[in-house]
Write a protein that holds these residues in place. Structure first.
Motif, PDB file in Angstrom:
ATOM      1  N   HIS A  71      31.756 -32.722 -60.614  1.00  0.00           N
ATOM      2  CA  HIS A  71      30.951 -31.497 -60.714  1.00  0.00           C
ATOM      3  C   HIS A  71      29.661 -31.701 -61.507  1.00  0.00           C
ATOM      4  O   HIS A  71      29.198 -30.798 -62.193  1.00  0.00           O
ATOM      5  CB  HIS A  71      31.768 -30.331 -61.286  1.00  0.00           C
ATOM      6  N   ASN A  72      29.083 -32.893 -61.405  1.00  0.00           N
ATOM      7  CA  ASN A  72      27.766 -33.168 -61.984  1.00  0.00           C
ATOM      8  C   ASN A  72      26.706 -32.924 -60.904  1.00  0.00           C
ATOM      9  O   ASN A  72      26.929 -33.232 -59.738  1.00  0.00           O
ATOM     10  CB  ASN A  72      27.670 -34.616 -62.467  1.00  0.00           C
ATOM     11  N   LEU A  73      25.571 -32.396 -61.313  1.00  0.00           N
ATOM     12  CA  LEU A  73      24.483 -32.137 -60.374  1.00  0.00           C
ATOM     13  C   LEU A  73      23.694 -33.405 -60.094  1.00  0.00           C
ATOM     14  O   LEU A  73      23.280 -34.108 -61.011  1.00  0.00           O
ATOM     15  CB  LEU A  73      23.517 -31.105 -60.946  1.00  0.00           C
ATOM     16  N   ILE A  74      23.482 -33.661 -58.813  1.00  0.00           N
ATOM     17  CA  ILE A  74      22.687 -34.808 -58.384  1.00  0.00           C
ATOM     18  C   ILE A  74      21.621 -34.275 -57.428  1.00  0.00           C
ATOM     19  O   ILE A  74      21.909 -33.454 -56.554  1.00  0.00           O
ATOM     20  CB  ILE A  74      23.565 -35.855 -57.674  1.00  0.00           C
ATOM     21  N   SER A  75      20.400 -34.736 -57.605  1.00  0.00           N
ATOM     22  CA  SER A  75      19.304 -34.275 -56.772  1.00  0.00           C
ATOM     23  C   SER A  75      18.601 -35.455 -56.112  1.00  0.00           C
ATOM     24  O   SER A  75      18.397 -36.491 -56.731  1.00  0.00           O
ATOM     25  CB  SER A  75      18.301 -33.493 -57.628  1.00  0.00           C
ATOM     26  N   ASP A  76      18.255 -35.266 -54.851  1.00  0.00           N
ATOM     27  CA  ASP A  76      17.418 -36.212 -54.127  1.00  0.00           C
ATOM     28  C   ASP A  76      16.098 -35.512 -53.847  1.00  0.00           C
ATOM     29  O   ASP A  76      16.073 -34.388 -53.347  1.00  0.00           O
ATOM     30  CB  ASP A  76      18.075 -36.642 -52.815  1.00  0.00           C
ATOM     31  N   VAL A  77      14.994 -36.190 -54.191  1.00  0.00           N
ATOM     32  CA  VAL A  77      13.657 -35.622 -54.026  1.00  0.00           C
ATOM     33  C   VAL A  77      12.883 -36.518 -53.073  1.00  0.00           C
ATOM     34  O   VAL A  77      12.748 -37.719 -53.318  1.00  0.00           O
ATOM     35  CB  VAL A  77      12.941 -35.543 -55.399  1.00  0.00           C
ATOM     36  N   TYR A  78      12.394 -35.925 -51.974  1.00  0.00           N
ATOM     37  CA  TYR A  78      11.635 -36.656 -50.967  1.00  0.00           C
ATOM     38  C   TYR A  78      10.173 -36.231 -51.089  1.00  0.00           C
ATOM     39  O   TYR A  78       9.851 -35.061 -50.890  1.00  0.00           O
ATOM     40  CB  TYR A  78      12.180 -36.358 -49.570  1.00  0.00           C
ATOM     41  N   VAL A  79       9.306 -37.200 -51.423  1.00  0.00           N
ATOM     42  CA  VAL A  79       7.951 -36.862 -51.815  1.00  0.00           C
ATOM     43  C   VAL A  79       6.955 -37.934 -51.382  1.00  0.00           C
ATOM     44  O   VAL A  79       7.315 -39.101 -51.227  1.00  0.00           O
ATOM     45  CB  VAL A  79       7.916 -36.654 -53.354  1.00  0.00           C
ATOM     46  N   SER A  80       5.697 -37.505 -51.168  1.00  0.00           N
ATOM     47  CA  SER A  80       4.588 -38.441 -50.947  1.00  0.00           C
ATOM     48  C   SER A  80       3.703 -38.414 -52.180  1.00  0.00           C
ATOM     49  O   SER A  80       3.488 -37.348 -52.764  1.00  0.00           O
ATOM     50  CB  SER A  80       3.750 -38.022 -49.744  1.00  0.00           C
ATOM     51  N   PHE A  81       3.202 -39.570 -52.563  1.00  0.00           N
ATOM     52  CA  PHE A  81       2.328 -39.675 -53.724  1.00  0.00           C
ATOM     53  C   PHE A  81       0.885 -39.845 -53.262  1.00  0.00           C
ATOM     54  O   PHE A  81       0.629 -40.280 -52.140  1.00  0.00           O
ATOM     55  CB  PHE A  81       2.711 -40.873 -54.599  1.00  0.00           C
ATOM     56  N   GLU A  82      -0.029 -39.514 -54.154  1.00  0.00           N
ATOM     57  CA  GLU A  82      -1.448 -39.737 -53.890  1.00  0.00           C
ATOM     58  C   GLU A  82      -1.707 -41.241 -53.932  1.00  0.00           C
ATOM     59  O   GLU A  82      -1.175 -41.948 -54.786  1.00  0.00           O
ATOM     60  CB  GLU A  82      -2.304 -39.039 -54.939  1.00  0.00           C
ATOM     61  N   ALA A  83      -2.518 -41.712 -53.000  1.00  0.00           N
ATOM     62  CA  ALA A  83      -2.865 -43.136 -52.973  1.00  0.00           C
ATOM     63  C   ALA A  83      -3.553 -43.515 -54.275  1.00  0.00           C
ATOM     64  O   ALA A  83      -4.355 -42.750 -54.806  1.00  0.00           O
ATOM     65  CB  ALA A  83      -3.777 -43.430 -51.794  1.00  0.00           C
ATOM     66  N   GLY A  84      -3.207 -44.664 -54.805  1.00  0.00           N
ATOM     67  CA  GLY A  84      -3.797 -45.121 -56.060  1.00  0.00           C
ATOM     68  C   GLY A  84      -2.974 -44.743 -57.274  1.00  0.00           C
ATOM     69  O   GLY A  84      -3.282 -45.165 -58.384  1.00  0.00           O
ATOM     70  N   SER A  85      -1.927 -43.941 -57.079  1.00  0.00           N
ATOM     71  CA  SER A  85      -1.062 -43.553 -58.195  1.00  0.00           C
ATOM     72  C   SER A  85      -0.159 -44.720 -58.564  1.00  0.00           C
ATOM     73  O   SER A  85       0.235 -45.510 -57.710  1.00  0.00           O
ATOM     74  CB  SER A  85      -0.172 -42.370 -57.811  1.00  0.00           C
ATOM     75  N   TYR A  86       0.179 -44.789 -59.834  1.00  0.00           N
ATOM     76  CA  TYR A  86       1.133 -45.792 -60.291  1.00  0.00           C
ATOM     77  C   TYR A  86       2.524 -45.212 -60.053  1.00  0.00           C
ATOM     78  O   TYR A  86       2.976 -44.311 -60.766  1.00  0.00           O
ATOM     79  CB  TYR A  86       0.885 -46.118 -61.765  1.00  0.00           C
ATOM     80  N   VAL A  87       3.186 -45.691 -59.016  1.00  0.00           N
ATOM     81  CA  VAL A  87       4.422 -45.092 -58.517  1.00  0.00           C
ATOM     82  C   VAL A  87       5.499 -44.960 -59.591  1.00  0.00           C
ATOM     83  O   VAL A  87       6.088 -43.882 -59.736  1.00  0.00           O
ATOM     84  CB  VAL A  87       4.931 -45.852 -57.271  1.00  0.00           C
ATOM     85  N   PRO A  88       5.813 -45.994 -60.379  1.00  0.00           N
ATOM     86  CA  PRO A  88       6.867 -45.824 -61.388  1.00  0.00           C
ATOM     87  C   PRO A  88       6.565 -44.709 -62.397  1.00  0.00           C
ATOM     88  O   PRO A  88       7.448 -43.940 -62.756  1.00  0.00           O
ATOM     89  CB  PRO A  88       6.928 -47.185 -62.086  1.00  0.00           C
ATOM     90  N   LYS A  89       5.309 -44.604 -62.821  1.00  0.00           N
ATOM     91  CA  LYS A  89       4.962 -43.572 -63.803  1.00  0.00           C
ATOM     92  C   LYS A  89       5.083 -42.178 -63.202  1.00  0.00           C
ATOM     93  O   LYS A  89       5.648 -41.273 -63.815  1.00  0.00           O
ATOM     94  CB  LYS A  89       3.547 -43.779 -64.338  1.00  0.00           C
ATOM     95  N   VAL A  90       4.570 -41.992 -61.990  1.00  0.00           N
ATOM     96  CA  VAL A  90       4.641 -40.681 -61.345  1.00  0.00           C
ATOM     97  C   VAL A  90       6.103 -40.301 -61.104  1.00  0.00           C
ATOM     98  O   VAL A  90       6.505 -39.157 -61.332  1.00  0.00           O
ATOM     99  CB  VAL A  90       3.839 -40.652 -60.029  1.00  0.00           C
ATOM    100  N   ALA A  91       6.915 -41.261 -60.676  1.00  0.00           N
ATOM    101  CA  ALA A  91       8.335 -40.990 -60.436  1.00  0.00           C
ATOM    102  C   ALA A  91       9.047 -40.595 -61.733  1.00  0.00           C
ATOM    103  O   ALA A  91       9.845 -39.645 -61.749  1.00  0.00           O
ATOM    104  CB  ALA A  91       9.009 -42.209 -59.810  1.00  0.00           C
ATOM    105  N   MET A  92       8.742 -41.284 -62.823  1.00  0.00           N
ATOM    106  CA  MET A  92       9.371 -40.936 -64.105  1.00  0.00           C
ATOM    107  C   MET A  92       8.889 -39.578 -64.602  1.00  0.00           C
ATOM    108  O   MET A  92       9.690 -38.787 -65.120  1.00  0.00           O
ATOM    109  CB  MET A  92       9.100 -42.032 -65.131  1.00  0.00           C
ATOM    110  N   ASP A  93       7.599 -39.288 -64.439  1.00  0.00           N
ATOM    111  CA  ASP A  93       7.071 -37.974 -64.810  1.00  0.00           C
ATOM    112  C   ASP A  93       7.739 -36.876 -63.989  1.00  0.00           C
ATOM    113  O   ASP A  93       8.052 -35.800 -64.503  1.00  0.00           O
ATOM    114  CB  ASP A  93       5.559 -37.905 -64.622  1.00  0.00           C
ATOM    115  N   LEU A  94       7.941 -37.154 -62.720  1.00  0.00           N
ATOM    116  CA  LEU A  94       8.592 -36.206 -61.822  1.00  0.00           C
ATOM    117  C   LEU A  94      10.030 -35.940 -62.276  1.00  0.00           C
ATOM    118  O   LEU A  94      10.450 -34.784 -62.382  1.00  0.00           O
ATOM    119  CB  LEU A  94       8.563 -36.750 -60.396  1.00  0.00           C
ATOM    120  N   GLN A  95      10.770 -36.996 -62.573  1.00  0.00           N
ATOM    121  CA  GLN A  95      12.147 -36.828 -63.042  1.00  0.00           C
ATOM    122  C   GLN A  95      12.198 -36.024 -64.339  1.00  0.00           C
ATOM    123  O   GLN A  95      13.015 -35.111 -64.480  1.00  0.00           O
ATOM    124  CB  GLN A  95      12.805 -38.196 -63.256  1.00  0.00           C
TER     125      GLN A  95
END
Length: 154
Positions: A71-95
């Protein structure tokens, strides 16, 4: 739990309970996700595509909430990022943003937030094109001087 799409908050002291539909959490997370720098778009499924065609706004598109066996909540987020973004940082900010928003609004803790990057969005608006033309204007004075110098005076 009355139904698999409902999340029940129990107050053991008073014997009261609150049911939260998972679509409410999806909307909360969808709104929070759109505000994160570097996130260009959320990606939904067929249902959200049909809603868009019918003119209905679906703020929870691209978010899937489920409960694991404990009974733990798990979320899957499907997203597009802006070109030129640093993917790991944006993903961590999003989380971080999603976890904080859900906790603040519902007092629920998300055990996992899985970010699925489905694409990159490249800028295609007229302002970007004007910026490119603006750089050529930086050198327009030089071009005019060279034209004037190369033209023989009569």
């Amino acid at each position: 739990m009355a139904d698999s799409s409902k999340i029940v908050l129990d107050d053991k002291n008073n014997g009261e309970e609150i049911e939260i539909d998972s679509s409410v959490l999806e909307v909360i997370m969808g709104i929070a996700a759109e505000k994160v720098d570097g996130v260009a778009a959320m990606h939904g499924n067929v249902k959200s595509g049909i809603n868009r065609v019918l003119g209905r706004e679906n703020r929870g598109k691209g978010i899937v909430i489920k409960l694991d066996d404990d009974h733990n909540l798990i979320s899957d987020v499907y997203v597009s990022f802006e070109a030129g973004s640093y993917v790991p940082k944006v993903a961590m900010d999003l989380q971080k943003s999603l976890r904080q928003q859900v906790l603040q609004m519902t007092d629920l803790v998300l055990k996992e937030i899985n970010v699925h990057v489905t694409g990159l969005v490249f800028p295609d608006d007229p302002e970007e094109q004007q910026d490119n033309r603006g750089t050529s204007q930086l050198f327009s004075d030089i071009d005019e001087k060279s034209k004037n110098e190369s033209t023989p005076e009569s």
